[in-house]
Design an enzyme around this catalytic site. Structure first.
Site, PDB file in Angstrom:
ATOM      1  N   SER A   1       0.814  -1.209   0.000  1.00 17.38           N
ATOM      2  CA  SER A   1       0.000   0.000   0.000  1.00 17.38           C
ATOM      3  C   SER A   1       0.856   1.270   0.000  1.00 17.38           C
ATOM      4  CB  SER A   1      -0.958  -0.043   1.199  1.00 17.38           C
ATOM      5  OG  SER A   1      -1.922   0.972   1.123  1.00 17.38           O
TER       6      SER A   1
ATOM      7  N   ASP B   1      10.494   4.631  -9.931  1.00 17.56           N
ATOM      8  CA  ASP B   1      10.106   5.136 -11.253  1.00 17.56           C
ATOM      9  C   ASP B   1      10.820   6.437 -11.604  1.00 17.56           C
ATOM     10  OD1 ASP B   1       8.484   3.001 -11.641  1.00 17.56           O
ATOM     11  OD2 ASP B   1       6.589   4.090 -11.548  1.00 17.56           O
TER      12      ASP B   1
ATOM     13  N   LYS C   1      -0.347  -4.193  -3.424  1.00 18.16           N
ATOM     14  CA  LYS C   1      -1.681  -3.655  -3.103  1.00 18.16           C
ATOM     15  C   LYS C   1      -1.811  -2.279  -3.754  1.00 18.16           C
ATOM     16  CE  LYS C   1      -4.830  -2.266   0.618  1.00 18.16           C
ATOM     17  NZ  LYS C   1      -5.005  -0.877   0.202  1.00 18.16           N
TER      18      LYS C   1
END
Length: 565
Positions: free
Chosen positions: A299, A310, A324
């Site tokens: 999460s 990223d 999640k």
């Protein structure tokens, strides 16, 4: 009663399944609303019939709540019904605050509930409660037969209220002790430990995302900045199951330029389309950063590590994260009940969704993780390949040590915990967490403590030889020469507890050290000691200490260009 539960689940499931299938056309919307009304009428009729004619008196609240929860479990694991009675625990998780004495409790193997770890500087710790204390009475009422949930409810309460706790303390002469405490507002510290290692690396162990997470990380980073030889920072998110998304965004803002887009959420309506950006100037915009993760990182943890990966802002080390990628919100649904509802999916900067399971297409066993070959390829800001398909894959994978049956039984049956309680009763002080280790003397004490007649563990080799012997006999292979070989093999593979303990000393010592340190230095001391022997931390220090290694991982394209020149 099982028939009542079945029909309630079936009917309520039908009622709620209809809105899930809403389409865009007005005709479909109208028919669906009619279906909902029809099924609600059916539900009302069934409940009325049961209430009127069922042979026993029914607890309507209990059974309807059971039905609702069972139905929601079939939708996804994160959509939950939260009754009025459950809201205190739910709010404690999200806010990090509750009224109580500040201690973990657990069920002991011999029965009853015991103190398993007071928080540092909590009412429990200041009063003198210790790990291993078996709770006998609360406010003079016996709780010896109560469950942990029942005892927990008795210990919690409004701040500034008084209570007395009577315990039985093992391994001491005067074993029955009574403590008078005053409950306080307990603030759960999301930072287990932070500090600078001897290698000049800043380390932060963040265990959850509650309302104090970002401020805790910020405090640590500001202290690290004053260290003149700091090589980098390690953010440990292993086994951090997540929490508040806004705290993750704030933490990302400590390392990324102001205004950086780090997360997008998308749901069924435009209201759930939301773009999150960092809002403040970073504390450490250029400091090398490593993030540690494992399969318990989920999460908000994955939002943090996914955005940093990223955007090529951190090297990720460990094991693949949980996966999640669903966003929840709470909605009031009457009579002081709440519905925690999945409303959107979240996407990190490369555009990938990291949700592990597609609940509309999962297999019979509940698993739908795609093989890597079928995962879609995305790219980081610098062009590195990353994939969707469930969780964040680390840049450097570190395999966790497997736990054999001997070590598993020691921990499961709490032999390590009981030994630590005895050791603490006999040793007023121990070395600091940075210096403490399980010496030959301590390990030998533990071996003597582990009673061979009471401690049982699966002797797999012996079981395997026995089964193979029986198979050979049943299939007619048991000649005299084969029997001799079986007898020889049986002796070679015969388990010896003392030898098995010595063979597994390193892993056993890790658990023993953690249990012993927790009785003197709480969770912070356990973590400080653990990072000395942690493989992931050792790899992080290597990356941050080896010239050029950090940049080589994050910017491989630049290295290729330099070689071509």
């Amino acid at each position: 009663m099982k028939y009542l539960r079945f029909w309630a689940i079936a009917i309520i499931g039908a009622v709620f399944a209809a809105p899930m299938a809403l389409g865009d056309s007005q005709a479909r919307k109208g028919s669906t609303e009619a279906e909902v009304i029809q099924q609600l009428d059916v539900l009302n009729s069934v409940v009325k019939e049961l209430t009127t004619f069922y042979v026993d008196t029914l607890d309507a609240k209990k059974h309807i709540h059971t039905a609702i929860k069972a139905m929601l479990e079939d939708i996804d694991p994160y959509t939950e019904f939260i009754s009025e009675e459950e809201q205190n625990d739910f709010l404690a998780l999200s806010t990090g605050e509750y009224g109580g004495i500040g201690s973990y409790i657990t069920q002991h193997k011999s029965g009853g509930v015991e103190i398993s770890g007071p928080y540092a500087d909590s009412p429990a710790a200041r009063a003198g409660l210790k790990c291993g204390d078996k709770i006998l009475m609360i406010d003079n009422d016996s709780v010896d037969k109560c469950t942990t949930d029942e005892v927990s409810k008795r210990l919690k309460g409004q701040a500034s209220t008084h209570l007395s706790i009577t315990v039985k303390r093992p391994y001491v002469a005067d074993s029955i002790l009574t403590f008078n405490l005053i409950r306080e507002k307990i603030k759960l510290n999301p930072i287990t430990y932070y500090g600078i290692t001897p290698d000049s690396v800043g380390y932060i162990a963040l265990n959850t995302y509650n309302e104090h997470s970002a401020s805790g990380v910020k405090k640590a980073l500001l202290e690290f900045k004053s260290h003149p030889k700091l090589k980098g920072v390690v953010l440990d998110l292993r086994s951090n199951g997540g929490g508040l998304v806004d705290e993750a965004i704030k933490i990302l803002g400590f390392f990324l330029p102001k205004g950086t887009e780090v997360l997008t959420t998308k749901g069924r309506t435009t209201q759930q389309l939301k773009v999150y950006k960092t809002s403040e100037a970073p504390i450490m915009p250029d400091m090398p950063l490593v993030v540690l993760i494992n399969d318990g990182s989920a999460s908000a943890s994955e939002i943090t590590v996914g955005a940093l990966q990223d955007l090529d802002r951190a090297v990720v080390i460990g094991q693949r994260s949980f996966g999640k990628g669903l966003v929840q919100t709470t909605r009031p649904i009457g009579f002081n009940n709440l519905l925690k509802l999945t409303i959107a999916k979240y996407y990190i900067p490369s555009g990938r969704l990291i949700q592990e399971i597609d609940y509309s297409k999962h297999n019979a066993d509940g698993n739908s993780r795609k093989p890597d070959s079928l995962c879609q390829v995305f790219h980081t800001a610098g062009g590195r390949e990353v994939r969707d398909g469930g969780g964040i894959t680390p840049d450097i994978k570190i395999k966790e040590d497997s736990i054999n049956r001997l070590v598993y039984k020691i921990v499961q049956d709490k032999w390590d915990s009981d030994f630590a309680t005895k050791y603490a009763a006999e040793h007023p002080t121990i070395p600091s967490p940075a210096d403490f280790e399980i010496t030959d003397e301590i390990f030998e004490e533990f071996k003597q403590f582990l009673h061979p007649e009471k401690f049982e563990y699966d002797k797999v080799c012996e079981i395997g030889v026995s089964l193979l012997r029986k198979t050979a006999e049943s299939e007619g292979y048991m000649t005299d020469s084969v029997k001799t070989e079986f007898d020889r093999l049986e002796q070679l593979l015969k388990h010896d507890l003392n030898r098995d303990l010595d063979r597994n000393r390193a892993q056993i010592s890790t658990y023993l050290a953690g249990e012993i340190l927790s009785r003197y230095y709480y969770d912070a001391g356990v973590t400080e000691n653990l990072i000395k022997t942690c493989k992931c931390m050792a790899e992080a220090v290597r990356v941050l200490s080896t010239p050029g290694e950090y940049d080589k991982i994050l910017h491989p394209q630049q290295k290729k260009k330099q070689k071509r020149k």
